[in-house]
Motif scaffolding. Structure first.
Motif, short mmCIF file in Angstrom:
data_model
loop_
_atom_site.label_atom_id
_atom_site.label_comp_id
_atom_site.label_asym_id
_atom_site.label_seq_id
_atom_site.Cartn_x
_atom_site.Cartn_y
_atom_site.Cartn_z
N VAL A 17 57.38 75.27 -17.16
CA VAL A 17 56.66 76.14 -17.46
C VAL A 17 57.43 77.88 -17.93
N GLU A 18 58.67 77.40 -17.06
CA GLU A 18 58.94 78.54 -17.31
C GLU A 18 59.29 79.37 -19.64
N ASP A 19 60.01 78.11 -19.95
CA ASP A 19 59.19 78.25 -21.52
C ASP A 19 58.27 78.33 -21.65
N VAL A 20 57.68 78.15 -21.01
CA VAL A 20 55.94 78.28 -21.97
C VAL A 20 55.60 79.99 -21.31
N PHE A 21 55.79 79.75 -20.57
CA PHE A 21 55.28 81.39 -20.14
C PHE A 21 55.30 82.26 -21.11
N GLU A 22 56.96 82.49 -20.84
CA GLU A 22 58.41 83.03 -21.49
C GLU A 22 57.16 83.06 -23.11
N GLU A 91 54.65 66.76 -14.27
CA GLU A 91 55.16 65.80 -14.46
C GLU A 91 56.52 65.80 -15.78
N LYS A 92 54.86 66.08 -16.62
CA LYS A 92 55.47 65.98 -18.21
C LYS A 92 56.12 66.98 -18.84
N GLY A 93 54.92 68.46 -17.96
CA GLY A 93 55.71 69.74 -18.76
C GLY A 93 54.98 70.00 -18.56
N THR A 94 53.80 71.03 -19.12
CA THR A 94 53.23 71.87 -18.28
C THR A 94 51.67 72.64 -19.18
#
Length: 148
Positions: A17-22, A91-94
């Motif tokens: 989630v941190e990568d997708v939010f960024e 579970e599998k990502g964001t």
């Protein structure tokens, strides 16, 4: 049409989630799958400008709220609508859900805007998935309405 009309597009992106939010707040990343230029990183209570150079289009984006790794609430477009970006750790990502609402159009005009919003945000999510998961810029926005 009632005021609770909204458009929603969603996609599971197989990254933390941190990568997708960024990817959505940092234009150095976002320009790889959405707009081509930005006047800055998304920050609460700021207004920035996004640009799609290939179309000669700009939009001022007001950032109303940011909840790190969970939510970005914005207002943009002409006429302006509310656009929320929700991020849910799975579970599998964001899971990213983009919801736009607050449309002023009615009848056929509203149907066109709903169609454009649905297609546009689906394209953004598809491009984001390809870029974050595979490092590929599919040039989806650029090629959606080719000039020649």
């Amino acid at each position: 049409m009632s005021s609770d009309t909204y458009v929603e597009a969603q996609m599971l992106i197989r990254k933390p989630v941190e990568d997708v939010f960024e990817a959505f707040i940092n234009p150095e990343i976002t320009t790889n799958f959405w707009f081509t230029k930005s006047t800055g990183k998304l920050e609460e209570d700021k207004t920035i400008t996004w640009e799609w150079e290939m179309y000669g289009v700009k939009s001022d984006v007001k950032i109303h709220q940011i909840v790190p790794n969970q939510l970005i609430k914005t207002e943009w477009g002409n006429p302006a609508v509310q656009v929320d970006y929700e991020f849910k750790k799975m579970e599998k990502g964001t899971l990213v859900v983009i919801k736009s609402y607050g449309f002023s159009q009615t009848g056929e005009d509203l149907l066109k805007v709903i169609n454009d919003n649905t297609g546009g945000f689906t394209t953004v999510l598809d491009g984001c998935k390809a870029y974050l998961e595979h490092g590929i810029n599919l040039r989806l926005i650029e090629d959606k309405f080719p000039q020649k």
